[in-house]
Motif scaffolding. Structure first.
Motif: not given
Lengths: 355, 355
Positions: B48, B119, B121-123, B274, B287-288
């Motif tokens: 990340r 985690i 989600t929007d790197t 995210g 998240q899945t």
């Protein structure tokens, strides 16, 4: 009285998938330590007959692919006593094959035939009954089947209707059979058990080798002809190749249909020695120890929280925690895991095959 | 403006047991492919930050017993960049240690500190925010923390109250912090999120090495003194032995208590990329991917029948069949299996420890 010797035939060719993932086609139920006691059902079956006949008179009929498993699990019996079916043809061809094979070696053999995947809790009573029946068949041409004490209106078993007025003068606990009844519906099963002369058919048979071979000759000449045609090869190096070629020609039929329902000199010996065919998870639960909440743990490291009426089966070294389940099967083995309501267990076969 | 270089500190010493049996003390959550995507959370964390700083500026602080796992999972970073705690002392000593170590090597270092088991989600947005904050701390003595967009009245997180009237003239998306709030009850959490200036504290910090070292000197002189006493040994072969001796003397305290709640020049950068700390099975489910019935399958061979709102996590090669469950966790790994209601997941730690 002629000199006879007792033989044991263990039928170990089944491929039941109702206990998936515990049992699989590669290792069916009879080859598994289903009770978690350090012995497979096949080994328990073998041990149950100790004293009835010596190891060299024990025969196992199984599918070719299970040969190594049988050798490994029953190292005491001669390798030549493991007869291998090239394909599955139900119990009649299986019994015919082993009968002709035994007859070639010992024409006076007296035989008890048993499934390999049932359990018996009262082994002493079991041995008493089997010995009593073997004594009877050594002296007669009778076909004897054991009739299990029917303790509940089970719809998963066939029933045997005995004529209790006809105890044999030679053996007071053996009776003539009136009829065989297929698996009944619940209503019919309830009616059966309201009488005293209906017993569960456990698939355990006692007869002399000449009696059963003659019965095949009379009631199923087709199968009889196949095994009669190979008289020269039983016990020779050519046997397996010949069997591989001829066995598939046999009709796929149970010994009940092929012989029992047609034969005349046919008897039942009622028995009560704590028998179960372990055909379902529910029947397995009945045979195993429960905790206060009705949970059965097969495995050394299984822990229940807020759970009732569950059965957990796993390999010995697995730690399992089950929380908040009521009436479930949790079974885990190698590369598979099942969580399923006990009430839906008839679908397990489908789960195993679909995925 | 002085020449500064960016450093990344990944804190990877946690031993959470809330995800037992998936995570264990031997291999905690950050070292596991918890999402079933072929990368552990530690690896995802490292990736990340790609482009933010080069591998030689990436530092991992972990417990001694996880040294081999870190080396194996992050082969690109220099072995000397893996700092080993001899015992657990929460985040303040951990951050102090790595800060003094980095300062000895690069007194102008600009640092971002992150947990290893969350985690994003929007790197892209994540990198934009981190870069923006690093630019800010390179030019100021600010302590910056990220404030996650609070989308629900979560009682499992601490909150940051921002003063939205005080955007920094240097960076319009960074604000002064009014106060830190501990994990609230549901009523309070609802009140917080009804305002626009409350954010979740994600434990991601940005500061220059001189800023954080000075903050320790002012707000926690005891910890500061321990690391100041070892100035000669950072980066030498004597370091580990010295740390093994001195580190246990540190107070067991979080950086939030030790520094953040006391410091003056303290800022928050609200962020919306995210984020989840994956602190519970429920947050993992969020998240899945789900099927139509709300089931999450992490593993390649998982099959649901008559089941809803379940999460199944297993090793890739395991075949799992789940029938008739609603709202359950089924998790299996190595020598352990858990079946537990999602609503009872706070008891999992207890299950793991009791048995």
């Amino acid at each position: 009285m002629a000199q006879v010797s007792n033989h044991l035939v263990i039928m170990a060719g089944g491929v039941g998938s109702r206990f998936w993932p515990m049992s699989t086609v590669d290792r069916p139920k009879q080859f598994i330590d289903i009770l978690g006691i350090g012995r497979t059902l096949l080994q328990l079956t073998y041990e149950r007959f100790k004293g009835i006949c010596p190891p060299e008179n024990v025969w196992v009929v199984t599918n070719k692919k299970y040969a190594d498993i049988v050798r490994e699990q029953l190292p005491d019996i001669p390798q030549g006593n493991i007869l291998l079916e090239p394909c599955r043809r139900n119990t009649a061809p299986c019994i015919a094959y082993v009968s002709w094979h035994i007859k070639a070696k010992d024409p006076k053999a007296n035989i008890v035939v048993t499934p390999s995947d049932h359990i018996v809790t009262d082994t002493d009573e079991f041995r008493r009954i089997i010995s009593s029946c073997l004594k009877f068949t050594a002296e007669t041409d009778a076909i004897v089947t054991l009739g299990m004490n029917a303790t509940r209106p089970e719809t998963g078993y066939g029933y045997i209707q005995a004529d209790l007025s006809t105890a044999s003068p030679r053996n007071k606990e053996i009776y003539r059979i009136d009829s065989f009844r297929e698996k009944p519906d619940l209503q019919t099963a309830k009616e059966y058990i309201s009488h005293k002369n209906y017993f569960w058919n456990a698939g355990i048979f006692i007869w002399s080798v000449s009696t059963i071979v003659n019965a095949f000759r009379i009631y199923n000449p087709a199968i009889s002809k196949i095994f009669e045609s190979m008289l020269d090869i039983y016990g020779t190096p050519e046997e397996q190749a010949m069997i591989d070629q001829k066995y598939p020609e046999c009709e796929n039929i149970s010994v009940d249909y092929a012989i029992m329902e047609k034969a005349e000199e046919i008897f039942v010996c009622p028995a009560d020695f704590g028998w179960s065919d372990l055909g379902t998870w529910t029947s397995l639960m009945i045979q195993t120890k429960h905790d206060l909440y009705g949970n059965t743990a097969i495995g050394d490291n299984i822990h229940f929280y807020d759970s009732h009426n569950c059965i957990v089966h796993t390999t010995q070294e697995k730690k399992v925690v089950v929380q908040g389940l009521d009436g479930y099967i949790v079974a885990e083995k190698d590369n598979a895991l099942l969580v399923c309501k006990l009430s839906e267990e008839q679908r397990i076969r489908q789960f195993a095959e679909e995925n």
